[in-house]
Design a protein around this motif. Structure first.
Motif, PDB file in Angstrom:
ATOM      1  N   UNK A 129       0.822  -1.202   0.000  1.00  0.00           N
ATOM      2  CA  UNK A 129       0.000   0.000   0.000  1.00  0.00           C
ATOM      3  C   UNK A 129       0.856   1.251   0.000  1.00  0.00           C
ATOM      4  N   UNK A 130       0.248   2.412  -0.232  1.00  0.00           N
ATOM      5  CA  UNK A 130       1.004   3.656  -0.233  1.00  0.00           C
ATOM      6  C   UNK A 130       1.439   4.072   1.167  1.00  0.00           C
ATOM      7  N   UNK A 131       0.884   3.422   2.186  1.00  0.00           N
ATOM      8  CA  UNK A 131       1.281   3.735   3.555  1.00  0.00           C
ATOM      9  C   UNK A 131       1.985   2.608   4.269  1.00  0.00           C
ATOM     10  N   UNK A 132       2.210   1.467   3.597  1.00  0.00           N
ATOM     11  CA  UNK A 132       2.869   0.354   4.267  1.00  0.00           C
ATOM     12  C   UNK A 132       2.943  -0.880   3.387  1.00  0.00           C
ATOM     13  N   UNK A 133       3.839  -1.792   3.747  1.00  0.00           N
ATOM     14  CA  UNK A 133       4.044  -3.017   2.972  1.00  0.00           C
ATOM     15  C   UNK A 133       2.900  -4.001   3.185  1.00  0.00           C
ATOM     16  N   UNK A 134       2.682  -4.860   2.190  1.00  0.00           N
ATOM     17  CA  UNK A 134       1.717  -5.936   2.328  1.00  0.00           C
ATOM     18  C   UNK A 134       2.259  -7.028   3.228  1.00  0.00           C
ATOM     19  N   UNK A 135       1.366  -7.713   3.922  1.00  0.00           N
ATOM     20  CA  UNK A 135       1.777  -8.785   4.829  1.00  0.00           C
ATOM     21  C   UNK A 135       2.094 -10.055   4.050  1.00  0.00           C
ATOM     22  N   UNK A 136       2.963 -10.881   4.605  1.00  0.00           N
ATOM     23  CA  UNK A 136       3.248 -12.172   4.009  1.00  0.00           C
ATOM     24  C   UNK A 136       2.013 -13.078   4.079  1.00  0.00           C
ATOM     25  N   UNK A 137       2.074 -14.195   3.348  1.00  0.00           N
ATOM     26  CA  UNK A 137       0.887 -15.011   3.132  1.00  0.00           C
ATOM     27  C   UNK A 137       0.222 -15.569   4.366  1.00  0.00           C
ATOM     28  N   UNK A 138       0.973 -15.790   5.460  1.00  0.00           N
ATOM     29  CA  UNK A 138       0.316 -16.335   6.642  1.00  0.00           C
ATOM     30  C   UNK A 138      -0.672 -15.345   7.252  1.00  0.00           C
ATOM     31  N   UNK A 139      -0.514 -14.068   6.948  1.00  0.00           N
ATOM     32  CA  UNK A 139      -1.483 -13.041   7.366  1.00  0.00           C
ATOM     33  C   UNK A 139      -2.232 -12.498   6.164  1.00  0.00           C
ATOM     34  N   UNK A 140      -1.535 -12.263   5.094  1.00  0.00           N
ATOM     35  CA  UNK A 140      -1.975 -11.822   3.759  1.00  0.00           C
ATOM     36  C   UNK A 140      -2.919 -10.637   3.700  1.00  0.00           C
TER      37      UNK A 140
END
Length: 296
Positions: free
Chosen positions: A194-205
Motif C-alpha cells: 500500500x502507499x502507507x505500508x508493505x503488504x503482509x506475508x501469506x500467513x497473514x496476507x
C-alpha cells in the motif's frame, strides 16, 4: 483569493464539487473520477491530490496438489502537491488512472495506470502474482512492477516453493508480501503493498495501509491501500476456498481476497484462486484527482 472566485472556476469531467469550512478557512474542492479539464478565470493557488490506479490481484492455479492462491494487487501512488499556482485561462488536463485487470493468459494481475493533473503524476500499483492455470505453470512471483509492489503468488503445493512479493521502487512505495503455506494442503497469497505500508506475508496476507487525505471535505479518507492475498485449503483431492474471510486493510480501498479495489481510491484488487467466481472482482480500483482551493 476572493470567495467570489469560486463562481469563476470551470471544471469539466469532474464528478462533484464541494464547499466547506475548516478552522474559519473556506475551501471549494473539485473531484475528478474521469478524464476532464480544469480552467480558472482568475489566478488562484490550489492543493492537489492525485491517486494512481490500483493493481489487479492475481489468480492461482488449480488442482489438489498444484494449487496456489494469488497475491493481492498493489495500491496506486498517493501524491499531494500544495500551493500550485493555476493561471487564468489555462486549460489543465486531468487524467484518471484505471485499475489493473485480470490477465487470463498468465494469471497475474496487471499494473494500474497513472493519474495526472497536467504534468503532475501518480503511478499505478503493481499486479499480484499468480499462475497461468492447471499445474501451476509459472508466473507465481509478482513481476508486474508498479509504484507499490503486488503481493507474491503464494505457495505452490507440489513444489513446496514460496514466491516473493513484488518490490516497491527505491524512491518510495512499499513491497508486497511473499506467499506462504503449510507444506501440505494450504496456500496463501501475499498482500499487496500500500502507499502507507508493505503488504503482509501469506500467513497473514492483509494488504498494506493506504495514506490519509482530507482535501475533499475536511474529513480523513484513505487512498492507495493494497489488496488482500487469496487463500486456498485443499484436502484429499477436494479444494475449498476461504472466500474473502481474510480482509485486506480497509484503510485505502484495497479489496479483500476475491474482491476488487474500491473505485476512485487507487486500492489494489484482492487475490483469489482460479475457481473463485468472477474474475472481474480482481480488478484494482481506479484513481482520483481532487483540487482544493482556499477561498479565504
Amino acid at each position: 483569493t476572493d470567495t467570489a472566485a469560486s463562481a469563476s472556476l470551470i471544471a469539466s469531467g469532474h464528478a462533484s464539487e464541494n464547499s466547506y469550512t475548516v478552522s474559519s478557512t473556506d475551501y471549494t474542492a473539485y473531484k475528478f473520477s474521469q478524464d476532464g479539464t480544469f480552467t480558472v478565470n482568475t489566478d488562484v493557488y490550489a492543493d492537489i491530490l492525485i491517486v494512481g490506479g490500483g493493481g489487479a490481484g492475481g489468480t492461482g492455479g488449480n488442482g489438489a496438489t498444484s494449487a496456489t492462491a494469488g497475491g493481492g494487487g498493489g495500491g496506486g501512488q498517493v501524491s499531494t502537491i500544495m500551493g500550485v499556482q493555476l493561471v487564468e485561462g489555462t486549460n489543465y488536463t486531468v487524467t484518471i488512472g484505471s485499475g489493473g485487470s485480470y490477465n487470463s493468459s498468465v494469471g497475474h494481475g496487471s499494473v494500474g495506470t497513472s493519474s495526472f493533473f497536467n504534468a503532475y503524476e501518480a503511478l499505478g500499483g503493481g499486479g499480484g502474482g499468480g499462475s497461468s492455470g492447471t499445474g501451476g505453470n509459472n508466473n507465481y512471483t509478482s513481476t508486474v512492477s508498479g509504484y507499490n509492489g503486488g503481493g507474491g503468488g503464494a505457495y505452490q503445493l507440489s513444489s513446496r516453493t514460496l514466491y516473493a512479493g513484488g518490490s516497491g521502487p527505491t524512491t518510495g512505495g512499499y513491497s508486497g508480501g511473499s506467499g506462504a503455506g503449510n507444506g501440505a494442503n494450504r496456500s496463501y497469497g501475499g498482500g499487496g503493498g500500500g502507499s502507507g505500508g508493505a503488504g503482509a506475508n501469506g500467513n497473514t496476507h492483509t494488504g498494506g495501509d493506504g495514506l490519509v487525505n482530507d482535501y475533499w471535505d475536511g474529513s480523513d479518507y484513505y487512498y492507495g491501500g493494497g489488496g488482500g492475498g487469496g487463500s486456498l485449503h485443499s484436502s484429499n483431492g477436494d479444494i475449498t476456498f476461504n472466500l474473502g474471510g481474510i480482509l485486506s486493510h480497509n484503510d485505502g480501498g484495497g479489496g479483500s481476497s476475491g474482491y476488487s479495489g474500491l473505485a476512485n481510491t487507487g486500492g489494489g484488487g484482492g487475490g483469489t484462486n482460479l475457481n473463485q467466481s468472477g474474475y472481474a472482482s480482481l480488478t484494482g480500483g481506479s484513481g482520483v484527482v481532487i483540487i482544493r482551493i482556499n477561498l479565504t
